[in-house]
Write a protein that holds these residues in place. Structure first.
Motif, PDB file in Angstrom:
ATOM      1  N   ARG A 284       0.832  -1.207   0.000  1.00 10.20           N
ATOM      2  CA  ARG A 284       0.000   0.000   0.000  1.00 10.20           C
ATOM      3  C   ARG A 284       0.871   1.263   0.000  1.00 10.20           C
ATOM      4  NH1 ARG A 284      -5.194   1.722   1.097  1.00 10.20           N
ATOM      5  NH2 ARG A 284      -5.380   3.571   2.400  1.00 10.20           N
ATOM      6  N   ALA A 285       1.892   1.276   0.833  1.00 12.12           N
ATOM      7  CA  ALA A 285       2.769   2.451   0.908  1.00 12.12           C
ATOM      8  C   ALA A 285       3.566   2.638  -0.376  1.00 12.12           C
ATOM      9  CB  ALA A 285       3.717   2.331   2.095  1.00 12.12           C
ATOM     10  N   SER A 286       3.901   1.547  -1.045  1.00 11.49           N
ATOM     11  CA  SER A 286       4.703   1.666  -2.263  1.00 11.49           C
ATOM     12  C   SER A 286       3.889   2.173  -3.445  1.00 11.49           C
ATOM     13  CB  SER A 286       5.353   0.323  -2.610  1.00 11.49           C
ATOM     14  OG  SER A 286       4.365  -0.612  -2.994  1.00 11.49           O
ATOM     15  N   ASN A 287       2.578   2.249  -3.270  1.00 10.65           N
ATOM     16  CA  ASN A 287       1.704   2.785  -4.317  1.00 10.65           C
ATOM     17  C   ASN A 287       1.066   4.093  -3.863  1.00 10.65           C
ATOM     18  OD1 ASN A 287       1.600   0.780  -6.577  1.00 10.65           O
ATOM     19  ND2 ASN A 287       1.193  -0.561  -4.837  1.00 10.65           N
ATOM     20  N   SER A 288       1.869   4.956  -3.286  1.00 11.62           N
ATOM     21  CA  SER A 288       1.359   6.202  -2.710  1.00 11.62           C
ATOM     22  C   SER A 288       1.682   7.441  -3.523  1.00 11.62           C
ATOM     23  CB  SER A 288       1.933   6.381  -1.291  1.00 11.62           C
ATOM     24  OG  SER A 288       1.483   5.362  -0.458  1.00 11.62           O
ATOM     25  N   GLU A 289       2.285   7.267  -4.692  1.00 15.26           N
ATOM     26  CA  GLU A 289       2.725   8.450  -5.434  1.00 15.26           C
ATOM     27  C   GLU A 289       1.581   9.349  -5.886  1.00 15.26           C
ATOM     28  OE1 GLU A 289       2.216   4.976  -7.995  1.00 15.26           O
ATOM     29  OE2 GLU A 289       3.708   5.295  -6.455  1.00 15.26           O
ATOM     30  N   LYS A 290       0.364   8.823  -6.007  1.00 17.17           N
ATOM     31  CA  LYS A 290      -0.764   9.650  -6.448  1.00 17.17           C
ATOM     32  C   LYS A 290      -1.672  10.078  -5.303  1.00 17.17           C
ATOM     33  CE  LYS A 290      -0.841   7.875 -11.120  1.00 17.17           C
ATOM     34  NZ  LYS A 290      -1.617   7.269 -12.188  1.00 17.17           N
ATOM     35  N   VAL A 291      -1.251   9.824  -4.064  1.00 17.46           N
ATOM     36  CA  VAL A 291      -2.054  10.210  -2.908  1.00 17.46           C
ATOM     37  C   VAL A 291      -1.838  11.697  -2.651  1.00 17.46           C
ATOM     38  CG1 VAL A 291      -2.424   9.880  -0.431  1.00 17.46           C
ATOM     39  CG2 VAL A 291      -1.936   7.908  -1.902  1.00 17.46           C
TER      40      VAL A 291
ATOM     41  N   ALA B 160      15.977   5.566   2.939  1.00 18.59           N
ATOM     42  CA  ALA B 160      16.503   6.681   3.739  1.00 18.59           C
ATOM     43  C   ALA B 160      17.512   7.514   2.953  1.00 18.59           C
ATOM     44  CB  ALA B 160      17.147   6.149   5.016  1.00 18.59           C
ATOM     45  N   GLU B 161      18.308   6.845   2.112  1.00 19.56           N
ATOM     46  CA  GLU B 161      19.311   7.552   1.315  1.00 19.56           C
ATOM     47  C   GLU B 161      18.714   8.171   0.053  1.00 19.56           C
ATOM     48  OE1 GLU B 161      22.258   4.542   0.632  1.00 19.56           O
ATOM     49  OE2 GLU B 161      23.187   4.839   2.604  1.00 19.56           O
ATOM     50  N   GLY B 162      17.477   7.787  -0.271  1.00 21.99           N
ATOM     51  CA  GLY B 162      16.822   8.313  -1.469  1.00 21.99           C
ATOM     52  C   GLY B 162      17.337   7.708  -2.761  1.00 21.99           C
ATOM     53  N   THR B 163      18.032   6.563  -2.670  1.00 22.34           N
ATOM     54  CA  THR B 163      18.606   5.965  -3.875  1.00 22.34           C
ATOM     55  C   THR B 163      17.633   5.054  -4.601  1.00 22.34           C
ATOM     56  OG1 THR B 163      19.555   4.176  -2.545  1.00 22.34           O
ATOM     57  CG2 THR B 163      20.969   6.076  -3.001  1.00 22.34           C
ATOM     58  N   ASP B 164      16.701   4.438  -3.885  1.00 17.25           N
ATOM     59  CA  ASP B 164      15.754   3.520  -4.521  1.00 17.25           C
ATOM     60  C   ASP B 164      14.517   3.434  -3.647  1.00 17.25           C
ATOM     61  OD1 ASP B 164      14.477   1.628  -6.051  1.00 17.25           O
ATOM     62  OD2 ASP B 164      15.800  -0.017  -5.492  1.00 17.25           O
ATOM     63  N   LYS B 165      13.367   3.633  -4.241  1.00 17.20           N
ATOM     64  CA  LYS B 165      12.125   3.572  -3.478  1.00 17.20           C
ATOM     65  C   LYS B 165      11.282   2.363  -3.854  1.00 17.20           C
ATOM     66  CE  LYS B 165      11.997   8.483  -2.683  1.00 17.20           C
ATOM     67  NZ  LYS B 165      11.333   9.740  -2.815  1.00 17.20           N
ATOM     68  N   SER B 166      11.844   1.445  -4.599  1.00 14.42           N
ATOM     69  CA  SER B 166      11.107   0.266  -5.036  1.00 14.42           C
ATOM     70  C   SER B 166      11.093  -0.789  -3.928  1.00 14.42           C
ATOM     71  CB  SER B 166      11.732  -0.332  -6.292  1.00 14.42           C
ATOM     72  OG  SER B 166      11.088  -1.545  -6.615  1.00 14.42           O
ATOM     73  N   ALA B 167       9.902  -1.247  -3.602  1.00 14.16           N
ATOM     74  CA  ALA B 167       9.741  -2.280  -2.579  1.00 14.16           C
ATOM     75  C   ALA B 167       9.579  -3.663  -3.205  1.00 14.16           C
ATOM     76  CB  ALA B 167       8.525  -1.954  -1.720  1.00 14.16           C
ATOM     77  N   THR B 168       9.768  -3.771  -4.503  1.00 18.03           N
ATOM     78  CA  THR B 168       9.505  -5.024  -5.206  1.00 18.03           C
ATOM     79  C   THR B 168      10.314  -6.187  -4.644  1.00 18.03           C
ATOM     80  OG1 THR B 168       8.948  -3.819  -7.221  1.00 18.03           O
ATOM     81  CG2 THR B 168       9.489  -6.150  -7.459  1.00 18.03           C
ATOM     82  N   GLU B 169      11.607  -6.004  -4.427  1.00 16.23           N
ATOM     83  CA  GLU B 169      12.440  -7.096  -3.912  1.00 16.23           C
ATOM     84  C   GLU B 169      11.961  -7.553  -2.533  1.00 16.23           C
ATOM     85  OE1 GLU B 169      17.091  -8.166  -2.823  1.00 16.23           O
ATOM     86  OE2 GLU B 169      16.628  -6.179  -3.614  1.00 16.23           O
ATOM     87  N   LEU B 170      11.621  -6.606  -1.675  1.00 13.19           N
ATOM     88  CA  LEU B 170      11.138  -6.942  -0.339  1.00 13.19           C
ATOM     89  C   LEU B 170       9.786  -7.641  -0.418  1.00 13.19           C
ATOM     90  CD1 LEU B 170      11.316  -6.882   2.716  1.00 13.19           C
ATOM     91  CD2 LEU B 170      10.509  -4.508   2.654  1.00 13.19           C
ATOM     92  N   LEU B 171       8.876  -7.141  -1.230  1.00 14.99           N
ATOM     93  CA  LEU B 171       7.567  -7.769  -1.376  1.00 14.99           C
ATOM     94  C   LEU B 171       7.687  -9.186  -1.932  1.00 14.99           C
ATOM     95  CD1 LEU B 171       5.540  -4.723  -2.727  1.00 14.99           C
ATOM     96  CD2 LEU B 171       5.202  -5.871  -0.539  1.00 14.99           C
ATOM     97  N   GLN B 172       8.573  -9.370  -2.887  1.00 15.01           N
ATOM     98  CA  GLN B 172       8.771 -10.700  -3.449  1.00 15.01           C
ATOM     99  C   GLN B 172       9.371 -11.657  -2.415  1.00 15.01           C
ATOM    100  OE1 GLN B 172      11.043  -9.809  -6.990  1.00 15.01           O
ATOM    101  NE2 GLN B 172       9.209  -9.807  -8.257  1.00 15.01           N
ATOM    102  N   SER B 173      10.306 -11.161  -1.621  1.00 12.17           N
ATOM    103  CA  SER B 173      10.914 -11.988  -0.578  1.00 12.17           C
ATOM    104  C   SER B 173       9.870 -12.436   0.441  1.00 12.17           C
ATOM    105  CB  SER B 173      12.035 -11.210   0.119  1.00 12.17           C
ATOM    106  OG  SER B 173      12.568 -11.945   1.187  1.00 12.17           O
ATOM    107  N   LEU B 174       9.032 -11.500   0.874  1.00 18.05           N
ATOM    108  CA  LEU B 174       7.966 -11.832   1.813  1.00 18.05           C
ATOM    109  C   LEU B 174       6.976 -12.810   1.193  1.00 18.05           C
ATOM    110  CD1 LEU B 174       7.218  -8.336   3.377  1.00 18.05           C
ATOM    111  CD2 LEU B 174       8.290 -10.284   4.517  1.00 18.05           C
ATOM    112  N   ARG B 175       6.575 -12.531  -0.039  1.00 19.51           N
ATOM    113  CA  ARG B 175       5.620 -13.415  -0.719  1.00 19.51           C
ATOM    114  C   ARG B 175       6.176 -14.828  -0.836  1.00 19.51           C
ATOM    115  NH1 ARG B 175       5.406 -12.273  -6.586  1.00 19.51           N
ATOM    116  NH2 ARG B 175       7.220 -13.602  -6.442  1.00 19.51           N
ATOM    117  N   ASP B 176       7.425 -14.940  -1.246  1.00 18.63           N
ATOM    118  CA  ASP B 176       8.026 -16.264  -1.436  1.00 18.63           C
ATOM    119  C   ASP B 176       8.096 -17.052  -0.132  1.00 18.63           C
ATOM    120  OD1 ASP B 176       8.290 -15.565  -4.085  1.00 18.63           O
ATOM    121  OD2 ASP B 176      10.454 -15.217  -3.988  1.00 18.63           O
ATOM    122  N   SER B 177       8.526 -16.405   0.938  1.00 17.49           N
ATOM    123  CA  SER B 177       8.645 -17.144   2.198  1.00 17.49           C
ATOM    124  C   SER B 177       7.273 -17.465   2.793  1.00 17.49           C
ATOM    125  CB  SER B 177       9.523 -16.401   3.201  1.00 17.49           C
ATOM    126  OG  SER B 177       8.934 -15.199   3.589  1.00 17.49           O
TER     127      SER B 177
END
Length: 124
Positions: free
Chosen positions: A35-42, A82-99
Motif C-alpha cells: 500500500r505504501a509503495s503505491n502512494s505516489e498519487k495520494v 533513507a538515502e533516497g537511492t531507490d524507493k522500489s519495494a519489489t524485492e522486499l515484497l517478493q521476498s515476503l511473498r516467497d517465504s
C-alpha cells in the motif's frame, strides 16, 4: 513416557502458535508495504503520512519476526529509502511473498516482477 509426550506436545503447540503469529504479522506487513509503495498519487497529506507510518511499522515487524533473508532485504530497502537511492519495494515484497507461500505450503510463483497495483478511485 507421559512427561516426554506432554513436553513434546507443548513444544509442538508453541511452535505452531509462533508460526501462525509470524504468518499473520508478515501478511499484514506485506499489505502495508504494498500500500505504501503505491502512494505516489495520494494527494491527502494525512493519508500519505499514515501510509508511511504503516511502512515503518511493517519494517520493524519484519526485523522482529522475519527470517534472516527477510530481515536483510528489509534493511537494504530501508537504507535505500533513507538515502533516497531507490524507493522500489519489489524485492522486499517478493521476498515476503516467497517465504509466506513456502510456509503456507503453496507452490512458488515466479516472474511476477512488478505485479503490485492499487486502483485509484475518485473520493466523492
Amino acid at each position: 513416557v507421559a512427561p516426554v509426550n506432554h513436553f513434546m506436545t507443548k513444544r509442538r503447540e508453541h511452535e505452531k502458535k509462533l508460526a501462525e503469529m509470524r504468518i499473520e504479522h508478515l501478511i499484514k506487513c506485506w499489505k502495508q508495504i504494498e500500500r505504501a509503495s503505491n502512494s505516489e498519487k495520494v494527494a491527502d497529506r494525512a493519508e500519505l503520512n499514515r501510509r508511511y507510518d504503516e511502512l515503518e511499522d511493517a519494517i520493524a515487524s519484519i526485523v522482529l519476526l522475519g527470517a534472516k533473508k527477510e530481515v536483510e532485504t528489509a534493511r537494504k530497502f530501508a537504507v535505500a529509502l533513507a538515502e533516497g537511492t531507490d524507493k522500489s519495494a519489489t524485492e522486499l515484497l517478493q521476498s515476503l511473498r516467497d517465504s509466506l507461500r513456502a510456509e503456507l505450503e503453496l507452490e512458488p510463483v515466479e516472474g511476477l516482477g512488478h505485479f503490485f497495483f492499487r486502483m485509484h478511485r475518485d473520493k466523492k
